[in-house]
Design an enzyme around this catalytic site. Structure first.
Site, short mmCIF file in Angstrom:
data_model
loop_
_atom_site.label_atom_id
_atom_site.label_comp_id
_atom_site.label_asym_id
_atom_site.label_seq_id
_atom_site.Cartn_x
_atom_site.Cartn_y
_atom_site.Cartn_z
CB SER A 172 -1.08 -0.13 1.13
OG SER A 172 -0.43 -0.36 2.36
CG HIS A 200 -4.22 -0.53 -1.83
ND1 HIS A 200 -4.62 0.57 -1.76
CD2 HIS A 200 -3.55 -0.78 -0.50
CE1 HIS A 200 -4.53 1.25 -0.78
NE2 HIS A 200 -3.77 0.33 -0.06
CE LYS A 231 -7.52 0.74 1.69
NZ LYS A 231 -6.43 -0.12 2.50
C1 LIG Z 1 -6.67 -0.60 3.83
C2 LIG Z 1 -6.00 -1.84 4.06
C3 LIG Z 1 -6.25 -2.70 5.03
C4 LIG Z 1 -7.62 -2.21 5.93
O1 LIG Z 1 -8.85 -2.24 5.23
P1 LIG Z 1 -10.07 -1.51 5.96
O2 LIG Z 1 -11.15 -2.15 5.38
O3 LIG Z 1 -9.71 -0.16 5.90
O4 LIG Z 1 -9.99 -1.84 7.39
C5 LIG Z 1 -5.91 -3.84 4.90
N1 LIG Z 1 -4.79 -4.13 4.23
C6 LIG Z 1 -4.21 -3.22 3.35
C7 LIG Z 1 -2.83 -3.72 2.38
C8 LIG Z 1 -4.74 -2.18 3.21
O5 LIG Z 1 -4.37 -1.17 2.32
#
Ligand SMILES: *Cc1c(COP(=O)(O)O)cnc(C)c1O
Length: 376
Positions: A172, A200, A231
């Site tokens: 990320s 992502h 996301k």
């Molecule tokens: C954003 C993210 C998460 C967490 O997801 P949420 O739904 O925001 O709790 C987990 N792993 C990665 C790689 C992320 O970027």
């Protein structure tokens, strides 16, 4: 695979004890609960003490009122879980309160005492916390370094019962893609299971938007896919897709699933609508991909140009204050590009992180590039 046979054993043990649980869809209406056979029950299970959740005239403002296993799981939740399993080409899937809960809970639950986890050094905090909560031994391998992972597996694997290879699909903070083909090869060679966090990549990469596993053609070689609904899908929540043994085991054992209130139905509905749209958004995927290529090409002096299609583009500047100072300058010109500093990224690698969207116009991109070239 042995890890999954273990889960069967545990599931059978729970069955014998009469303690095997499963998710049953129920629908709340006021103080009544309706089962999927149309039974009407007076509800003594919800945590809706003041009746706020049930009394909202607008069902779109209702919370789930309880955890999924108690009474927070509806037909809508089940449909989304089924759709996600189909989308990920897995047998089953389960919803979580967030992606964070899905990642931390899944790793902590599946990797047990006597097992070993191999985790990429740049994995997301939610996977790291899963490793910390697990009773398994955890080994961190250098970022995407396959010879190093291979050597560690060679040294350590045989002393443990099950081995788990845990990685982000897209990292990320760097926009790097995990070398999933090699990871799956190593999993085969060393009898390990692969867990990929596609947070992502879901909706973004792969022909159908089914993530890095699809992009790299290893959909059927990855054992457990974790994703987020928050996301690219624009809603909220997390999910895990895998074989039915793993999903059943998580439903019975995963604390971040069992001990947290289920997703509100309106959020589930929104996620389901987004998922149904994914198939028809190839043009948006293409658009964000071409923006990523063009930004990388224009900033080639300052960004890595390897992962051309990933819409996360870090400009690594080094010192914390340099990153915040640059972010502030961009802000003055009307751009919000966040500065990311340790501990989110390793010491000395503070950066600006550009995240692209299909909504950005060519003009916006051009203006941003011009501004960056001026301030950098
Ligand atoms: C954003 C993210 C998460 C967490 O997801 P949420 O739904 O925001 O709790 C987990 N792993 C990665 C790689 C992320 O970027």
């Amino acid at each position: 695979m042995r890890a999954f046979d273990d889960f069967d054993g545990e599931i059978n043990r729970l069955k014998t004890l009469g303690r095997l649980r499963s998710l049953t869809p129920r629908r709340a209406e006021g103080i009544y609960l309706y089962t999927d056979h149309g039974e009407r029950l007076c509800n003594f299970s919800s945590n809706d003490y003041l009746g706020f959740a049930s009394r909202h005239c607008d069902p779109d403002r209702q919370g789930a009122g309880a955890s999924a296993l108690v009474s927070g799981w509806t037909e809508l939740h089940q449909s989304l879980a089924d759709d996600l399993a189909g989308f990920e080409q897995m047998e089953a899937s389960c919803l979580f309160p967030s992606g964070y809960a899905a990642c931390s809970g899944t790793v902590a639950t599946l990797a047990r005492e006597g097992d070993i986890i191999f985790s990429d050094a740049l994995n997301h905090a939610s996977l790291i916390d899963g490793c910390r909560l697990s009773r398994a031994t955890c080994v961190v391998y250098p970022h995407r370094d396959m010879p190093a992972l291979r050597a560690l597996l060679g040294e350590q694997r045989r002393r443990y019962r099950n081995a788990w290879l845990v990685t982000d699909g897209v990292f990320s903070m760097d926009g790097h893609v995990a070398p999933l083909v090699q990871i799956c090869d190593l999993a085969e060679e060393f009898d390990a299971s692969v867990i990929v966090d596609e947070a992502h990549a879901t909706g973004v990469l792969g022909d159908r938007g089914a993530g890095v596993a699809e992009l790299l053609g290893v959909k059927h070689r990855v054992d457990v896919i974790i994703g987020t609904l928050s996301k690219a899908l624009g809603a909220h929540g997390g999910f895990v897709a895998s074989n039915s043994q793993v999903v059943r085991y998580l439903i019975n054992r995963c604390r971040s699933l069992i001990y947290s209130t289920a997703l509100p139905p309106v959020v589930v509905d929104a996620a389901r609508a987004s998922l149904n749209r994914i198939a028809t958004t190839a043009a948006d995927r293409q658009r964000v991909k071409s923006l990523a290529r063009s930004v990388r090409a224009k900033l080639e002096q300052v960004v890595s140009v390897h992962e051309m299609d990933v819409p996360i583009i870090p400009v690594i500047v080094g010192a914390d204050n340099q990153a915040t100072c640059l972010a502030e300058k961009l802000r003055k010109h009307g751009f919000f590009v966040p500065a990311i500093r340790p501990p989110t990224v390793p010491e000395g690698t503070a950066r600006l992180r550009i995240s692209l969207s299909a909504l950005h116009t060519d003009q916006m991109i051009e203006d941003l590039i011009r501004c960056m070239q001026k301030v950098l």
